[in-house]
Design a protein around this motif. Structure first.
Motif, PDB file in Angstrom:
ATOM      1  N   TYR A   1      55.803  39.575  40.366  1.00 15.20           N
ATOM      2  CA  TYR A   1      55.649  38.135  40.255  1.00 15.20           C
ATOM      3  C   TYR A   1      54.679  37.833  39.117  1.00 15.20           C
ATOM      4  N   ILE A   2      55.223  37.284  38.039  1.00 19.18           N
ATOM      5  CA  ILE A   2      54.417  37.041  36.844  1.00 19.18           C
ATOM      6  C   ILE A   2      53.987  35.587  36.821  1.00 19.18           C
ATOM      7  N   THR A   3      52.697  35.331  36.689  1.00 17.49           N
ATOM      8  CA  THR A   3      52.238  33.942  36.636  1.00 17.49           C
ATOM      9  C   THR A   3      50.857  33.892  36.006  1.00 17.49           C
ATOM     10  N   HIS A   4      50.433  32.707  35.602  1.00 16.96           N
ATOM     11  CA  HIS A   4      49.039  32.588  35.187  1.00 16.96           C
ATOM     12  C   HIS A   4      48.258  31.776  36.203  1.00 16.96           C
ATOM     13  N   ASP A   5      48.950  31.364  37.270  1.00 23.08           N
ATOM     14  CA  ASP A   5      48.296  30.531  38.271  1.00 23.08           C
ATOM     15  C   ASP A   5      47.796  31.410  39.422  1.00 23.08           C
ATOM     16  N   LEU A   6      46.481  31.512  39.516  1.00 24.16           N
ATOM     17  CA  LEU A   6      45.891  32.427  40.489  1.00 24.16           C
ATOM     18  C   LEU A   6      46.191  32.015  41.908  1.00 24.16           C
ATOM     19  N   ALA A   7      46.151  30.712  42.168  1.00 25.24           N
ATOM     20  CA  ALA A   7      46.359  30.245  43.521  1.00 25.24           C
ATOM     21  C   ALA A   7      47.780  30.573  43.974  1.00 25.24           C
ATOM     22  N   VAL A   8      48.723  30.517  43.046  1.00 26.27           N
ATOM     23  CA  VAL A   8      50.107  30.839  43.395  1.00 26.27           C
ATOM     24  C   VAL A   8      50.237  32.323  43.706  1.00 26.27           C
ATOM     25  N   VAL A   9      49.656  33.133  42.852  1.00 29.91           N
ATOM     26  CA  VAL A   9      49.809  34.568  43.040  1.00 29.91           C
ATOM     27  C   VAL A   9      49.143  35.001  44.342  1.00 29.91           C
TER      28      VAL A   9
ATOM     29  N   THR B   1      37.822  39.305  35.430  1.00 31.87           N
ATOM     30  CA  THR B   1      38.468  38.782  36.628  1.00 31.87           C
ATOM     31  C   THR B   1      37.594  37.709  37.268  1.00 31.87           C
ATOM     32  N   LYS B   2      36.287  38.003  37.326  1.00 37.02           N
ATOM     33  CA  LYS B   2      35.376  37.013  37.906  1.00 37.02           C
ATOM     34  C   LYS B   2      35.451  35.695  37.143  1.00 37.02           C
ATOM     35  N   SER B   3      35.532  35.799  35.807  1.00 35.70           N
ATOM     36  CA  SER B   3      35.576  34.568  35.014  1.00 35.70           C
ATOM     37  C   SER B   3      36.863  33.800  35.291  1.00 35.70           C
TER      38      SER B   3
ATOM     39  N   ARG C   1      38.026  27.378  38.160  1.00 35.79           N
ATOM     40  CA  ARG C   1      38.226  26.101  38.821  1.00 35.79           C
ATOM     41  C   ARG C   1      36.919  25.471  39.277  1.00 35.79           C
ATOM     42  N   SER C   2      35.815  26.052  38.840  1.00 35.52           N
ATOM     43  CA  SER C   2      34.548  25.559  39.357  1.00 35.52           C
ATOM     44  C   SER C   2      33.991  24.387  38.553  1.00 35.52           C
ATOM     45  N   PHE C   3      34.525  24.129  37.336  1.00 35.06           N
ATOM     46  CA  PHE C   3      33.940  23.062  36.526  1.00 35.06           C
ATOM     47  C   PHE C   3      34.108  21.722  37.217  1.00 35.06           C
ATOM     48  N   LYS C   4      32.994  21.019  37.363  1.00 33.07           N
ATOM     49  CA  LYS C   4      33.061  19.733  38.043  1.00 33.07           C
ATOM     50  C   LYS C   4      31.896  18.890  37.561  1.00 33.07           C
ATOM     51  N   ARG C   5      32.189  17.670  37.177  1.00 29.72           N
ATOM     52  CA  ARG C   5      31.059  16.818  36.870  1.00 29.72           C
ATOM     53  C   ARG C   5      31.007  15.707  37.892  1.00 29.72           C
TER      54      ARG C   5
ATOM     55  N   SER D   1      47.875  20.958  30.657  1.00 23.32           N
ATOM     56  CA  SER D   1      48.859  21.627  31.508  1.00 23.32           C
ATOM     57  C   SER D   1      49.623  22.726  30.784  1.00 23.32           C
ATOM     58  N   ALA D   2      49.625  22.714  29.450  1.00 20.95           N
ATOM     59  CA  ALA D   2      50.339  23.790  28.749  1.00 20.95           C
ATOM     60  C   ALA D   2      49.398  24.939  28.383  1.00 20.95           C
ATOM     61  N   LEU D   3      48.163  24.888  28.872  1.00 18.49           N
ATOM     62  CA  LEU D   3      47.171  25.879  28.439  1.00 18.49           C
ATOM     63  C   LEU D   3      46.778  26.818  29.578  1.00 18.49           C
ATOM     64  N   ASP D   4      46.278  28.001  29.201  1.00 18.82           N
ATOM     65  CA  ASP D   4      45.730  28.907  30.190  1.00 18.82           C
ATOM     66  C   ASP D   4      44.488  28.298  30.809  1.00 18.82           C
ATOM     67  N   GLN D   5      44.175  28.778  31.994  1.00 15.01           N
ATOM     68  CA  GLN D   5      43.088  28.110  32.718  1.00 15.01           C
ATOM     69  C   GLN D   5      41.738  28.187  32.017  1.00 15.01           C
ATOM     70  N   LEU D   6      41.438  29.366  31.447  1.00 14.00           N
ATOM     71  CA  LEU D   6      40.150  29.489  30.759  1.00 14.00           C
ATOM     72  C   LEU D   6      40.076  28.519  29.585  1.00 14.00           C
TER      73      LEU D   6
END
Lengths: 353, 554
Positions: B216-224, B257-259, B264-268, B450-455
């Motif tokens: 299962y190939i994805t860039h979405d961690l929550a999905v994987v 991996t930690k990064s 998803r931690s960025f929050k103002r 939405s078209a970009l990697d999470q980092l």
């Protein structure tokens, strides 16, 4: 003759074996096909055919060698970007470039190269080739070679001019139609449909009969006839560009239509337009030749290849190749331009080998 | 199936190296990957774009894209080395024992044939079953994948079913020969959250039922996290680490991996409410709009204040982008008006003054199509400056350099580059710089991350946040990603079918009670917890997710 035949076959067979041994697949296939053809035609038509085949192959090899050395020297001479482009160019493209350059030189330096004037009567009519007249004389005894050189100037020059006008008009029209859309698009589109509804050659004959056959009229009439095709191409490729987000961004910025089409759209469609330019150039060229052949094109005594074919046409019934020489000049340029166009299409489509 | 059989190795990749051809050289893009997949196991491959996920996925079928080649290593599928197998041997495997599900089902189905004809194609080709049997089987699979009207849906053409249904039909198609291995290449990335969830549930269900192994190939961690038994993290063609899903989520070893996990931690914090009586910068008043006879917006109203961010959320087709087009004047509304600083703006952009146009800028979702590929970066950013402020020569260059500094790109390096020479994130930054160049008060961000990697996306969000603080910009943030909303919004507007369903300050919006549509949206966003999907399904039942939930309501 016997020695020639023996050497001929021995050479081919050895070459086939060498290619096979070193696993040069394409070379082996080519050589072996040549060997088969030589054997069959040799049996059927005798040894003379073998000589002709040898001459043909030698000519092809000479052209290939010339193109290769031309390409390699260009790679050495050109700046890095151009050199990179040339390195990926096929031999056919190099050949095409070489021929085009040769034609341009002939056209520009015609008075220097040609031994006689364009309308100068040198010998008797239909004089055979000799030291004085390289390719013999035409129906009035003018030097065919000199006229061929001058013909490059007129035919190619006028064709280039015509194509340029057709492109300017067609491209601007197409881009405006694509960018503005709505009724502008409709009106331009219907005008173009009307122009295209009438067969081109007949329309050209009609218009030229009305306005008269000067070089200027000829240029404008053919440009008018060819611009609808450019219009349709430009509009088709531009419609894909005008829906892009960067176009929307520029539109919302408040840019004028002229800025939009010239600075945002045009740079993105130059590749297909350039390829089309090459093709269209050949067609215009042939159209002028056809009109000249019919007597409505470039008027005598101005030399151009189309009318040269017509003037010498009677010679064909005597088995002379003289009228075919200007025709060959047309054919060679057409082939050369198409080689270059193919290469440009290949680059613009982004295909890799 | 016995326990032994289940555990046996199905796919074993050893020291796989893949090279790509570019600029007349072979460049290694995958540097020696080992991978072992047992029968019935699902392995998640995650990483940024360019990490080699898809390349490895395809190599597992013994296939490489044009211009790529496998230069080293072995791919053992059930004991057979696919790197040395002949073309016909590999062809016999593909479709029958190994199947592939692509990212965009819409682009992968042939629009000229009915779904079921395409479904039966591979089983007929591999002579697994007759056409009638295969059709019957297709209908059975459609039923198991919970497609509506399983008897009938296969006889439709691809454009007649929705995106989520199409993706499920593609999964059914992959199952048609009961393969041992399916490769899923980002199957849900192009879908809305509410649709994604039903496709995820369907895939997981069917893989379980037939004991199929899957990559299962994805860039979405929550999905994987929902899908995979084990996860392998990739970075630029190298393996970072591999572990069981739970262990990987709880306790990743490598810093990279930690990064990824921390993204998803960025929050103002939400900004204070604007003072009473402050005139909103942009005010959308009761706007309706239509494309031809189709009404797409119906009485939309909301306000945007200086220095604040309004996030507009909803599924595709809910009218988010249309609202933006109304504000910019590209689509004049049929009713209602747009106020700028209390004064109405002409509905059509062509009638707006240069200053009005300047104040309202836009950043686009696809940076690829938002930058003219034939123009250099300096020209792209410089044009608004030239156009609005009439800057020329050295002044222009200086201001462009400043802007490049502002978006954290080194001017001397990038000024003369073409967009194709930039990465996705850099292109998006250039898009931001172009809108800043107009010196606007208000920027519309249309799905900018939405078209970009999470980092990379997080970098963009931080940049936008910084710019907002520095320049007191107002943003209208169009997104379907609620994590993005959580991180930067002040006010959230939820849209559905051209209407505003609910709106309010962010903190209130993420607290229950919600409008039921908001609730559906919120609960459909995958979380990092590997039990999330199971829990949700237990809670709501299979009939209460995705399209099924919609249909129930209407």
């Amino acid at each position: 003759m016997l020695t020639f035949v023996i050497i001929y076959y021995a050479f081919l067979i050895v070459a086939c074996c060498v290619a096979g041994y070193y696993k040069y697949r394409t070379a082996l296939l080519l050589l072996f096909t040549l060997l088969c053809i030589s054997m069959i035609s040799g049996l059927l038509f005798g040894a003379d055919v073998l000589v002709n085949i040898t001459i043909c192959v030698a000519l092809l090899a000479a052209a290939a060698g010339l193109s290769y050395s031309f390409r390699e020297s260009l790679i050495q001479v050109l700046p890095p970007e151009g050199a990179k482009l040339m390195r990926t160019a096929p031999l056919t493209a190099a050949f095409g470039l070489l021929v085009i350059i040769a034609y341009i030189i002939a056209a520009v330096f015609a008075p220097v190269i040609a031994p006689f004037g364009e309308a100068e009567v040198v010998g008797s009519s239909f004089a055979p080739p000799d030291d004085l007249m390289l390719l013999g004389g035409d129906q009035l005894g003018r030097d065919l070679f000199s006229r061929l050189i001058y013909g490059a100037r007129n035919t190619v020059g006028i064709a280039l001019m015509t194509t340029a006008i057709a492109f300017t008009v067609g491209t601007i029209g197409g881009l405006v139609a694509a960018q503005m859309g709505g009724w502008v698009d409709q009106v331009l589109g219907r005008i173009v449909d009307t122009l295209m509804a009438i067969p081109q050659l007949i329309f050209a004959l009609l218009l030229l009969t009305i306005v008269g056959t000067s070089v200027l009229n000829l240029t404008l009439v053919i440009a008018l006839l060819y611009s609808p095709l450019i219009f349709r191409l430009a509009r088709a490729v531009a419609t894909n560009i005008v829906v892009m987000d960067y176009m929307e961004a520029a539109r919302v910025r408040g840019e004028s239509t002229w800025y939009l089409i010239s600075r945002e759209v045009l740079p993105n469609i130059t590749a297909p337009l350039a390829a089309e330019f090459g093709l269209r150039f050949c067609f215009v060229f042939l159209a002028i030749s056809a009109l000249s052949f019919l007597g409505l094109g470039i008027q005598p005594p101005t030399a151009d290849w189309g009318s040269m074919v017509r003037e010498n046409a009677t010679l064909i019934s005597f088995g002379e190749i003289t009228p075919l020489i200007p025709a060959a000049a047309i054919a060679l340029l057409t082939v050369a331009v198409n080689f270059v166009v193919d290469w440009m299409l290949h680059i613009s489509s982004g295909l890799k080998e | 199936m016995s326990e032994d059989d289940k555990k046996s190795v199905l796919l074993e990749i050893k020291d796989l190296k893949i090279e790509g051809y570019s600029d007349e050289n072979w460049i290694e893009i995958v540097h020696g990957i080992d991978l072992t997949l047992h029968r019935g196991e699902v392995m998640g491959l995650i990483g940024e774009s360019g990490a080699g996920k898809s390349t490895i996925g395809l190599a597992a079928m013994g296939f490489t894209r044009d211009g790529c080649r496998i230069s080293n290593g072995t791919v053992l599928f059930d004991g057979m080395d696919l790197t040395t197998a002949t073309r016909s041997e590999r062809r016999a495997l593909r479709g029958s024992r190994i199947a592939y599900v692509a990212q965009s089902a819409a682009a992968s189905f042939n629009p000229a044939h009915k779904l079921i004809d395409q479904h039966t194609e591979s089983s007929l080709l591999h002579k697994v079953s007759s056409k009638a049997d295969s059709q019957e089987d297709a209908i059975e699979l459609y039923r198991r994948l919970r497609l509506p009207n399983p008897e009938e849906i296969g006889f439709r053409y691809p454009h007649q079913v929705s995106g989520g249904q199409l993706q499920r039909a593609m999964t059914a198609m992959a199952m048609s020969c009961r393969p041992d291995l399916i490769i899923f290449d980002e199957p849900t990335t192009a879908l809305d959250v509410t649709t994604q969830i039903e496709v995820l549930a369907a895939i997981r269900d069917i893989v379980d039922q037939f004991n199929t192994a899957a990559l299962y190939i994805t860039h979405d961690l929550a999905v994987v996290a929902q899908m995979a038994d084990r996860i392998k993290v990739l970075l630029k063609g190298d393996e970072v680490e591999e572990a069981d899903t739970r262990k990987m989520l709880a306790d990743p070893e490598e810093d990279y991996t930690k990064s990824l996990w921390a993204v998803r931690s960025f929050k103002r914090d939400q900004k204070s409410e604007p003072a009473a009586g402050e005139t909103p910068l942009i005010s959308v008043k009761n706007v309706s709009a239509s494309y031809g006879p189709v009404k797409v917006l119906d009485g939309v109203s909301f306000d945007i204040y200086r220095g604040r961010t309004v996030a507009v959320v909803g599924e595709s087709g809910s009218g988010k982008s249309t609202t933006a087009r109304c504000i910019t004047g590209l689509l004049p509304p049929t009713q209602g008006e747009i106020l700028y600083d209390g004064k109405p703006m002409p509905p059509n952009y062509k009638n707006r003054s240069k200053d009005q146009l300047r104040q309202c800028q836009m950043i686009y979702q696809m940076a690829d199509t938002a930058l003219n590929p034939k123009k250099r970066i300096g020209e792209i950013i410089g044009r608004p400056l030239q156009f609005y402020s009439g800057l020329r020569g050295a002044d222009l260059k200086k201001r462009v350099d400043q802007l490049l500094d502002q978006i954290e790109m080194e001017p001397s390096l990038y000024y003369h580059r073409l967009p194709s020479e930039l990465s996705g994130g850099q292109k998006q930054r250039v898009g931001i710089a172009r809108s800043l160049a107009a010196d606007p008060a208000f920027i519309i961000c249309d799905e900018v991350t939405s078209a970009l990697d999470q980092l990379v996306a997080e970098g963009i969000l931080r940049l936008l946040d910084r710019l907002q603080k520095e320049l007191n910009l107002a943003y209208m943030f169009i997104t379907h990603d609620l994590a993005t909303v959580r991180s930067i919004a002040d006010v959230v507007v939820v849209m559905k079918e051209g209407k505003v369903v609910e709106m309010g300050p962010k903190e209130a919006m993420f607290q229950p009670p919600h409008h039921e549509y908001t609730d559906l949206l919120l609960s459909s966003v995958p979380e990092m917890d590997p039990d999330w999907l199971s829990n949700l399904l237990d809670q709501r039942g299979l009939d209460n997710i995705g399209e099924a939930a919609h249909q129930k309501k209407t």
